[in-house]
Design an enzyme around this catalytic site. Structure first.
Site, PDB file in Angstrom:
ATOM      1  N   GLY A 651       0.827  -1.205   0.000  1.00  0.00           N
ATOM      2  CA  GLY A 651       0.000   0.000   0.000  1.00  0.00           C
ATOM      3  C   GLY A 651       0.856   1.247   0.000  1.00  0.00           C
ATOM      4  O   GLY A 651       2.074   1.189   0.200  1.00  0.00           O
ATOM      5  N   GLN A 652       0.195   2.355  -0.244  1.00  0.00           N
ATOM      6  CA  GLN A 652       0.924   3.612  -0.266  1.00  0.00           C
ATOM      7  C   GLN A 652      -0.022   4.737   0.096  1.00  0.00           C
ATOM      8  O   GLN A 652      -1.188   4.734  -0.301  1.00  0.00           O
ATOM      9  CB  GLN A 652       1.489   3.867  -1.658  1.00  0.00           C
ATOM     10  N   TYR A 655       1.844   9.516   3.596  1.00  0.00           N
ATOM     11  CA  TYR A 655       2.912   9.420   4.588  1.00  0.00           C
ATOM     12  C   TYR A 655       4.074   8.578   4.100  1.00  0.00           C
ATOM     13  O   TYR A 655       5.158   8.618   4.655  1.00  0.00           O
ATOM     14  CB  TYR A 655       2.338   8.748   5.843  1.00  0.00           C
ATOM     15  N   LYS A 672       4.689   0.204   8.198  1.00  0.00           N
ATOM     16  CA  LYS A 672       4.397   1.494   7.597  1.00  0.00           C
ATOM     17  C   LYS A 672       5.628   2.382   7.737  1.00  0.00           C
ATOM     18  O   LYS A 672       6.020   2.730   8.845  1.00  0.00           O
ATOM     19  CB  LYS A 672       3.221   2.101   8.363  1.00  0.00           C
ATOM     20  N   ASP A 768     -11.691   9.622   9.870  1.00  0.00           N
ATOM     21  CA  ASP A 768     -11.483   9.185   8.499  1.00  0.00           C
ATOM     22  C   ASP A 768     -11.951   7.741   8.345  1.00  0.00           C
ATOM     23  O   ASP A 768     -11.240   6.895   7.807  1.00  0.00           O
ATOM     24  CB  ASP A 768     -10.017   9.354   8.107  1.00  0.00           C
TER      25      ASP A 768
END
Ligand SMILES: *[C@@H]1O[C@H](CO)[C@@H](O)[C@H](O)[C@H]1NC(C)=O
Ligand SMILES: *[C@@H]1O[C@H](CO)[C@@H](O)[C@H](O)[C@H]1NC(C)=O
Length: 977
Positions: A651-652, A655, A672, A768
């Site tokens: 994932g990206q 951040y 992460k 969020d």
């Protein structure tokens, strides 16, 4: 000299100054203190108290008053003093002798306590008359003598108390007239003189009292006429004169002119004549003119829109039921029975009421001459309507109203009952000591704590049904009762344990106060118990229009609190002389003040030098030890991710990138890694880790560890093999998900967020919530991620100081943003409710929140309103129980309502989802080891602090910066009303 060192020296200097001043103050206190001088209670007052004592019988030996010890400095029971700097004596400020089974008489010597502000003999068995000398206590503010056996007339002298605000003599046997001199009580706000034997005319002069709010004289033998002038009282809110005999008197027309009246209660007063037009009383909430001989029509053009209670029973009123009796939105009780009313039974009285499960409307039209029904009677289940004894009942078959024509049995039961809060905490989970009770607030979370009980009685409430007002009541009490100075209680600290309507009608209640939830105590400090008791005993809770004044009935201080409110009876044996003991204590205070100062001084010195050793920043580089969170070296993580290979990337975000990795012990993790150049300040990084390490719930992704090497900042999470809900629902990875699994995911996500809102400390608003942030483990358990993980944006000023910003810019993911937050920038828990509602809609329809410019909420609403709901249900869901789908859809749409206040709370969302899953047919619900009732919080049996608008805690929020990066901030606490 470096800047740091200079700073250090200045700081040391400041500490020293503070300490010197402190020591000086401590010493001067020691030297000037009356205690040290052995200064004592004013001798005249000691003599007066002893005389008071000798007139009382104290069968349970509550009073430790003896000549040997000084009243003020040796804590005589119920004697509260202050030091008068002018004469150097201690003076009695308060006598608080609530409910001590005292009998005997009130001594005239009470008049020799001129500084006394509060005289409280509530709920004893004192007899005899009220001594006229009480009129000499010029300082007296509260005269509280309710619930005794006082008799004889009221002395005129009491009318000259210049500071009296509360005159409370109800439930005695006082006779004779109300003295005219009472018109001089310029500060009096409360006359509570009901349930006595007062007789004669109410003096019209009373109407000159400028501040009188409550005039309660019900249940006496008053006669004469009702003074028309009373309507001129600018502050009067309650006029209650029920059960007196104003034989032949009328209700003056001027009573339609009261400016601030909330309650007018004149039941059974032998009143005649016509009802005045009461349309002018704008705020009237409660009107009871029942059991009189009123004649004529009900003429009021328009009663106040907020009225809860209208009782005109047992009069001789004729004409029709006014059409303006419909349209009240808060009406609870409308009794017009036993009159001569004719014409139609109105069928729209409840049309403006917004019924909830706790709303009741009780209508009684029995015993009139009503002959027909206007329109169709469509009676909601919350309404009871009685029509028996009316001609219309002869047509009961035609109107299909035979049930309404049966004998009246009322809804007294419903009015009296209080739905106790759902308590899913098993009481047996609490420790052996039986005084511990659990606080029932949230289903999954309870704690054992010792409650402090307070019995009160609402003396003249302006409602007839309590449950709909329960939240208002809780808010009123918790925001005004203090355990710590100026800090309101949390809502979860109050439990209304029982309520009972008593004649009056008055509402008796038992309140339980629970200590604030902390890890290290399950009881209040003695000072907190005293503070709560003081608030009630001094009647400092500001009045409330709906609930009116209260009687204080008792305190229940058991278990750990049993010694707090009563001085221990053995106390006196240990002391040789109060003054001597006091001066020893005084010296000890002085000595310890000096010692404490010294210690602070040396600790500062030590801390400072440690910090110096560690580095040139004050933030220690080595973070505190955190449970279950590991510090990884960069090499560890390189190894785990094959040197952060592209293949490991899953994932990206703004951040940086997320990798899948396998740790040395074989555990899969998500890693992460912050992008180079967006490294945040040390302190914030640790704050984040520290916070995350404290948030544990099976429906939240948990932090495994972190790496803080060189220029790297990396967070390591548990790995979620089933990816995100977004991936699951989006076409590419579409796997058939049945309804049971979807519901299970919805419930998991809701529970995770509920935990953030109510149990995390400080509470967290996720802000969020979206399908991408709901991850699924191997068993399809939903885990909410990215809560406040907050890539803290590096906002550095010129000096290299990093600050956290709370952006007022509304950021979030399009399609998920709460419209009210968008408009007002006011972020609340309900913003998460909105976003979660969107996720529910996605779960049901498989649609994206926004696609081809169309918004999911609008699409779904359109379909549902045109009866096409099932046409938009995700086809890949397969066969599904339509009831459950409908319920979930309705819930989702309620979560997505535009107005914050219309949305359910997260707690309600969780409850409703639990309901829906209990409706699921067996095979669906068991398929996934749903385990729905498992408590996540493990061993501790306690109640989660339930968060709400009234919560005073500051709330942790994660927020976007304009650049799209998350920062964390603390929004100011939301003030209780
Ligand atoms: C009510 O108040 C109005 C205005 O103050 C006054 O004109 C009227 O006479 C009053 N009515 C009665 C019955 O006192
Ligand atoms: C009725 O109650 C509402 C809400 O509390 C208030 O805003 C309104 O002013 C009240 N109406 C009157 C006539 O007092």
């Amino acid at each position: 000299m470096t800047k740091e060192f200079l700073h250090f020296v200045i700081m040391m200097g400041a500490a020293k100054t503070v300490c010197l001043v402190g020591i000086f103050l401590a010493l001067s206190l020691c030297c000037s203190s009356p205690i040290a001088h052995g200064q004592l209670t004013d001798p005249q007052e000691v003599a007066a108290l002893l005389a008071v004592r000798s007139n009382l019988n104290d069968p349970y030996k509550h009073l430790n008053w003896t000549k040997k010890y000084d009243p003020c400095t040796s804590n005589w029971t119920g004697v509260i003093c202050f030091l008068n700097n002018t004469d150097g004596y201690m003076h009695v400020q308060e006598l608080r002798l609530l409910k001590m089974n005292l009998s005997g008489k009130l001594a005239p010597e009470l008049g020799q306590l001129p500084f006394m502000k509060r005289l409280d003999f509530l709920w004893n068995h004192i007899s005899g008359s009220i001594p006229k000398e009480i009129g000499n206590i010029t300082a007296l503010e509260l005269l509280l003598l309710s619930g005794n056996q006082l008799s004889g007339p009221l002395p005129d002298e009491l009318g000259y108390l210049p500071n009296l605000t509360k005159f409370q003599l109800d439930l005695n046997m006082i006779s004779g007239p109300i003295p005219r001199s009472f018109a001089n009580l310029a500060k009096v706000q409360h006359f509570h003189m009901n349930n006595n034997k007062f007789s004669g005319q109410i003096p019209p002069e009373i109407s000159t009292l400028p501040l009188l709010k409550h005039f309660l004289l019900d249940n006496n033998n008053l006669s004469g006429y009702l003074p028309p002038e009373l309507s001129q009282m600018p502050k009067l809110t309650i006029l209650q004169l029920d059960n007196n005999n104003f034989s032949g008197s009328v209700i003056p027309d001027s009573y339609g002119n009261f400016s601030n009246l909330l309650k007018l209660s004149l039941t059974n007063c032998s009143l005649q004549g016509k009802m005045p037009d009461l349309s002018g009383i704008r705020g009237l909430l409660y009107l009871d003119l029942g059991m009189n001989q009123l004649t004529g029509e009900i003429t009021s053009k328009r009663l106040s829109e907020n009225i809860t209670t209208i009782v005109l029973s047992h009069n001789k009123l004729n004409g029709s039921i006014p059409s303006n009796f419909s349209g009240f939105s808060r009406l609870q009780k409308l009794y017009l029975d036993d009159n001569l009313l004719s014409g139609f039974v109105p069928s729209n009285i409840w049309e403006n009421i917004n019924f909830t499960s706790e709303t009741r409307l009780d209508i009684n039209f029995a015993g009139n001459l009503l002959s027909d029904i206007s329109g169709i009677l469509n009676i909601p289940s919350n309404v009871t309507l009685k029509l028996n004894g009316n001609p219309v009942c002869a047509n009961s078959i035609q109107h299909n109203i035979s049930l309404l024509c049966g004998p009246y049995n009322g809804t007294q039961e419903a009015l009296n009952s209080l739905n106790k809060p759902e308590s899913t905490c098993p009481p047996q989970s609490c420790p052996i000591k039986n005084y511990f009770e659990y606080v029932p607030t949230l289903p999954d979370a309870c704690f054992c704590a010792a409650p402090f009980g307070v019995g009160i009685r609402l003396r003249s409430p302006s409602i007839s049904n309590f449950p709909p007002y329960r939240e208002d009541f809780d808010a009123w009490i918790t925001s005004n009762v203090h355990a710590k100075p100026n800090i309101p209680l949390y809502l979860y600290q109050l439990s209304v344990d029982s309520i009972k309507w008593e004649p009056g009608p008055r509402l008796r209640m038992f309140l339980l106060f629970f200590p604030e939830y902390t890890n290290d105590s399950n009881a209040f400090d003695p000072s907190e118990v005293r503070a709560i008791a003081d608030t009630f005993a001094t009647f400092t809770i500001p009045g409330d229009d709906t609930f009116g004044p209260y009687d204080l009935l008792n305190f229940t201080a058991q278990g750990p609190y049993s010694d707090i409110l009563l001085p221990s009876l053995s106390r006196s044996s240990g002391l040789s002389k109060g003054a001597l003991a006091a001066s020893i204590i005084g010296s000890l205070i002085c000595a310890s003040a000096i010692l404490v100062c010294t210690l602070i001084f040396f600790r500062k010195l030590r801390q400072r030098s440690q910090a110096e050793v560690v580095g040139n920043q004050l933030v220690p580089k080595v973070p505190m030890k955190m449970d279950g969170v590991k510090a990884f070296s960069f090499e560890n993580l390189q190894l785990a991710t094959n040197n952060f290979s592209v293949n490991a990337q899953i994932g990206q975000g703004g951040y940086g990138k997320v990798y899948r990795g396998t740790l040395a012990d074989g555990i899969d993790v998500a890693i992460k890694r912050a992008q180079q150049g967006s490294i945040q300040g040390d302190k914030q990084f640790y704050t984040e880790i520290e916070m995350l390490s404290r948030v544990h719930h099976r429906n939240l992704v948990s932090l495994v560890g972190y790496c803080d090497d060189e220029d790297e900042q990396i967070l390591v999470y548990e790995f979620m093999p089933n990816g995100s809900l977004h991936d699951l629902l989006s076409a590419r990875y579409r796997a058939p998900l049945n309804f049971g699994t979807r519901l299970h995911i919805a419930l998991g996500a809701a529970r995770g967020i509920l935990y953030l809102h109510t149990e995390a400390d400080p509470p967290i608003i996720h802000r969020d919530i979206k399908a991408n942030n709901i991850l699924l483990d191997a068993k399809w358990t939903a885990k909410v991620s990215d809560f406040g993980i907050s890539r803290l944006a590096p906002v550095s000023d010129a000096k290299g100081v990093t600050t956290a910003h709370v952006s007022t810019n509304v950021k979030g993911t399009p399609g998920y943003v709460d419209p009210e937050y968008f408009l007002t920038h006011k972020l609340t828990e309900k913003s998460d409710v909105y976003s979660l509602g969107i996720v529910f809609l996605e779960l049901l329809t498989g649609m994206q929140p926004i696609s081809h410019g169309r918004n999911i909420v609008r699409e779904v609403n359109t379909a549902c309103h045109s009866g096409m709901m099932f046409s938009i249900i995700d086809r890949s869901m397969g066969p599904h129980p339509s009831d459950c789908v409908k319920e979930l859809m309705a819930l989702a749409l309620r979560c997505c309502l535009d107005e914050t206040k219309d949305r359910p709370t997260m707690l309600e969302v969780v409850r409703e989802l639990e309901n829906i899953s209990s409706m699921l047919p067996e095979p669906e619900s068991t398929a996934l080891e749903l385990n729905l009732n498992t408590s996540s919080s493990g061993n501790s049996v306690r109640s989660a602090p339930s968060s709400s608008l009234y919560d005073r805690r500051s709330t942790y929020v994660s927020m976007d910066l304009p650049g799209g990066d998350l920062v964390s901030g603390v929004i100011p606490p939301i003030k209780p009303r």
